[in-house]
Design a protein around this motif. Structure first.
Motif, short mmCIF file in Angstrom:
data_model
loop_
_atom_site.label_atom_id
_atom_site.label_comp_id
_atom_site.label_asym_id
_atom_site.label_seq_id
_atom_site.Cartn_x
_atom_site.Cartn_y
_atom_site.Cartn_z
N ARG A 142 0.84 -1.21 0.00
CA ARG A 142 0.00 0.00 0.00
C ARG A 142 0.87 1.25 0.00
NH1 ARG A 142 -5.86 -0.78 0.89
NH2 ARG A 142 -5.99 -3.02 1.18
N LYS A 143 0.31 2.33 -0.49
CA LYS A 143 0.99 3.62 -0.47
C LYS A 143 0.96 4.16 0.95
CE LYS A 143 2.68 7.08 -2.91
NZ LYS A 143 4.09 7.07 -3.14
N TRP A 144 2.10 4.70 1.41
CA TRP A 144 2.17 5.31 2.74
C TRP A 144 3.06 6.54 2.62
CZ3 TRP A 144 4.45 2.63 7.70
CH2 TRP A 144 4.12 3.40 8.81
N GLY A 145 2.44 7.70 2.46
CA GLY A 145 3.19 8.93 2.23
C GLY A 145 3.93 8.82 0.91
N ASN A 146 5.23 9.09 0.94
CA ASN A 146 6.06 8.96 -0.26
C ASN A 146 6.67 7.56 -0.39
OD1 ASN A 146 5.66 11.58 -1.15
ND2 ASN A 146 7.31 12.38 0.11
N SER A 147 6.28 6.66 0.49
CA SER A 147 6.83 5.30 0.49
C SER A 147 5.71 4.30 0.26
CB SER A 147 7.50 5.00 1.84
OG SER A 147 8.54 5.90 2.09
N SER A 148 6.06 3.04 0.33
CA SER A 148 5.08 1.96 0.27
C SER A 148 5.25 1.11 1.52
CB SER A 148 5.30 1.11 -0.97
OG SER A 148 5.11 1.88 -2.13
N ALA A 149 4.20 0.41 1.92
CA ALA A 149 4.25 -0.37 3.14
C ALA A 149 3.52 -1.69 2.96
CB ALA A 149 3.62 0.41 4.29
#
Length: 82
Positions: A6-13
């Motif tokens: 999933r997208k989490w801010g500018n990162s993925s998680a």
């Protein structure tokens, strides 16, 4: 088991299920070592290396207490094999 990225801010998680966390003895805030091995993403709980653990073994920490000495001086009382 499948999980979704999933997208989490500018990162993925990736969210890890509670059962998996319990099985590995992890909590929120635990640290994982992450690597790519043979084209697969491998995550494992990270911990201190043997060298790091041995570095904490000072003579002061390794000194025997009086209780330790008494325990070591006791004779066997059951079916212990030495």
């Amino acid at each position: 088991m499948e999980v979704q990225i999933r997208k989490w801010g500018n990162s993925s998680a990736v969210r890890l299920p509670k059962a998996l966390m319990e099985q590995l003895g992890l909590d929120a805030g635990s640290t994982l070592a992450v690597e790519i091995r043979d084209g697969a993403l491998v995550m494992r709980p990270s911990g201190p290396t043997l060298e790091e653990m041995l570095a904490t073994c000072t003579p002061e920490k390794m000194a025997l207490t009086e209780e330790d000495r008494q325990w070591l001086d006791n004779d066997p009382v059951g079916n212990e094999e030495i």
